[in-house]
Enzyme design. Structure first.
Site, PDB file in Angstrom:
ATOM      1  CE  LYS A   1       2.290 -16.158   8.469  1.00 22.37           C
ATOM      2  NZ  LYS A   1       3.034 -16.225   9.704  1.00 22.37           N
TER       3      LYS A   1
ATOM      4  CB  ALA B   1       5.732  -7.873   9.873  1.00 18.66           C
TER       5      ALA B   1
ATOM      6  CB  SER C   1       0.295 -13.109   1.237  1.00 18.01           C
ATOM      7  OG  SER C   1      -1.046 -12.992   0.880  1.00 18.01           O
TER       8      SER C   1
ATOM      9  CG  ASP D   1       4.382 -19.166   6.390  1.00 16.46           C
ATOM     10  OD1 ASP D   1       4.045 -20.225   6.956  1.00 16.46           O
ATOM     11  OD2 ASP D   1       4.858 -18.191   6.989  1.00 16.46           O
TER      12      ASP D   1
HETATM   13  O1  C5P Z   1      10.392 -22.163   3.651  1.00 15.71           O
HETATM   14  P1  C5P Z   1      11.000 -20.820   3.837  1.00 15.71           P
HETATM   15  O2  C5P Z   1      11.983 -20.469   2.740  1.00 15.71           O
HETATM   16  O3  C5P Z   1      10.012 -19.739   4.041  1.00 15.71           O
HETATM   17  O4  C5P Z   1      11.850 -20.892   5.176  1.00 15.71           O
HETATM   18  C1  C5P Z   1      12.796 -19.918   5.523  1.00 15.71           C
HETATM   19  C2  C5P Z   1      13.709 -20.486   6.580  1.00 15.71           C
HETATM   20  O5  C5P Z   1      12.990 -20.699   7.802  1.00 15.71           O
HETATM   21  C3  C5P Z   1      14.281 -21.856   6.252  1.00 15.71           C
HETATM   22  O6  C5P Z   1      15.465 -21.747   5.532  1.00 15.71           O
HETATM   23  C4  C5P Z   1      14.517 -22.454   7.625  1.00 15.71           C
HETATM   24  O7  C5P Z   1      15.694 -21.929   8.183  1.00 15.71           O
HETATM   25  C5  C5P Z   1      13.373 -21.911   8.433  1.00 15.71           C
HETATM   26  N1  C5P Z   1      12.194 -22.826   8.512  1.00 15.71           N
HETATM   27  C6  C5P Z   1      12.289 -23.970   9.289  1.00 15.71           C
HETATM   28  N2  C5P Z   1      11.194 -24.790   9.376  1.00 15.71           N
HETATM   29  C7  C5P Z   1      10.038 -24.496   8.759  1.00 15.71           C
HETATM   30  C8  C5P Z   1       9.929 -23.330   7.974  1.00 15.71           C
HETATM   31  C9  C5P Z   1      11.030 -22.504   7.876  1.00 15.71           C
HETATM   32  O8  C5P Z   1      13.329 -24.256   9.894  1.00 15.71           O
HETATM   33  N3  C5P Z   1       8.993 -25.300   8.903  1.00 15.71           N
END
Ligand code: C5P
Length: 283
Positions: free
Chosen positions: A8, A96, A103, A135
């Protein structure tokens, strides 16, 4: 079963503020591209969940988001995990900002849905995906979409007119949690015009979308890395890109082209910078 997991791009990315749960509220216009990993899922009779990839440094255990997706799927289905092999042939650059791991996780959910003959709606799969990463719900849906909230509140948008995409992942990587932590204290130079980008999509105006592409995380990068991304974007524009931006928390820079010749020229120029360079198309 073999399945593709498309990368994406964030056409726009805005951070609206920090939430009490530690995440950030976002507003992002997202786009899938043809560049994809290939996953092969095979039942085995060992009772184990095994992950293999062609990149030795990626986790081959439950730290891999693809494995987490399978575990969440079984949890939701209330079934004892059968033996499963997930083989991931990586093509999407790692760390990246292109949602490669998310995905792969989304592809596992879609594949299990078919293999187990469950036919759950995509929004249920997206709900399971949200337990794996912010994501993943978008990656379940794919296409062109507005993602809000933590990234899981999705509104489908009219598709971006077909175009060529040239992208370059420089050789350094960015820590997503570290950049999210930094963005709270950074004074943002400007904000993307997401509303304008959505209006341009509704009008089928590729140049109008490309002109509005912007990612606030560029302002949070350390100086050297920010300059590098800026150089890549300038080169893309000089080669005729309609617009250029960084995807996710970076460091991949990309440009949109309405001419294949110009896109090929841009790919050649970017190859001089090093890093991983691709010419691909939108899905
Ligand atoms: O949801 P995910 O595990 O991919 O997020 C990784 C890190 O990115 C989270 O622990 C957080 O620190 C940050 N994050 C955030 N706000 C979001 C998505 C991710 O602060 N909307």
């Amino acid at each position: 079963m073999e399945i593709k997991a498309h990368a994406k791009l964030n056409l726009t990315l805005d951070v609206l503020g920090k939430r009490p749960d530690g995440y950030h509220d976002l507003r992002m216009v997202m786009q899938s591209i043809e560049l994809a990993d290939t996953l092969t899922l095979t039942r085995n009779d060992t009772g184990e969940l095994r992950v293999g990839t062609n990149l030795h440094f990626l986790p081959n255990n439950e730290r891999n988001l693809a494995a987490q997706a399978a575990l969440r799927w079984w949890e939701r289905e209330n079934t004892v995990p059968c033996g499963l092999d997930i083989n991931i042939e990586k093509h999407i650059p790692v760390c990246a900002g292109m949602g490669g791991g998310s995905s792969d996780a989304a592809a596992v959910l879609r594949a299990l849905n078919q293999m187990e003959d469950r036919h759950l709606d995509l929004d249920i799969l997206a709900e399971i995906g949200a337990l794996v990463g912010s994501d993943v719900p978008y990656c379940v849906m794919g296409g062109t979409a507005l993602a809000e909230g933590r990234g899981e509140v999705l509104t489908p948008l009219p598709p971006l007119p077909k175009c060529w995409v040239v992208l370059c992942k420089p050789e350094f990587s960015i820590s997503t949690p570290a950049l999210f932590a930094k963005i709270d204290s950074v004074r943002l130079r400007c904000r993307p015009d997401a509303k304008g980008a959505v209006a341009a999509l509704e009008a089928g105006d590729l140049a109008g979308v490309a002109r509005r592409m912007y990612n606030v995380f560029e302002d949070a990068l350390p100086d050297r890395q920010r300059n590098r991304v800026a150089d890549l974007k300038n080169t893309l524009i000089q080669c005729g890109a309609l617009g250029a931006s960084m995807s996710g928390t970076g460091p991949t820079a990309f440009g949109l082209f309405d001419s294949e010749d110009r896109a090929m020229e841009a790919r050649e120029k970017l190859e001089d910078f090093g890093g991983e360079v691709f010419l691909t198309r939108t899905v």
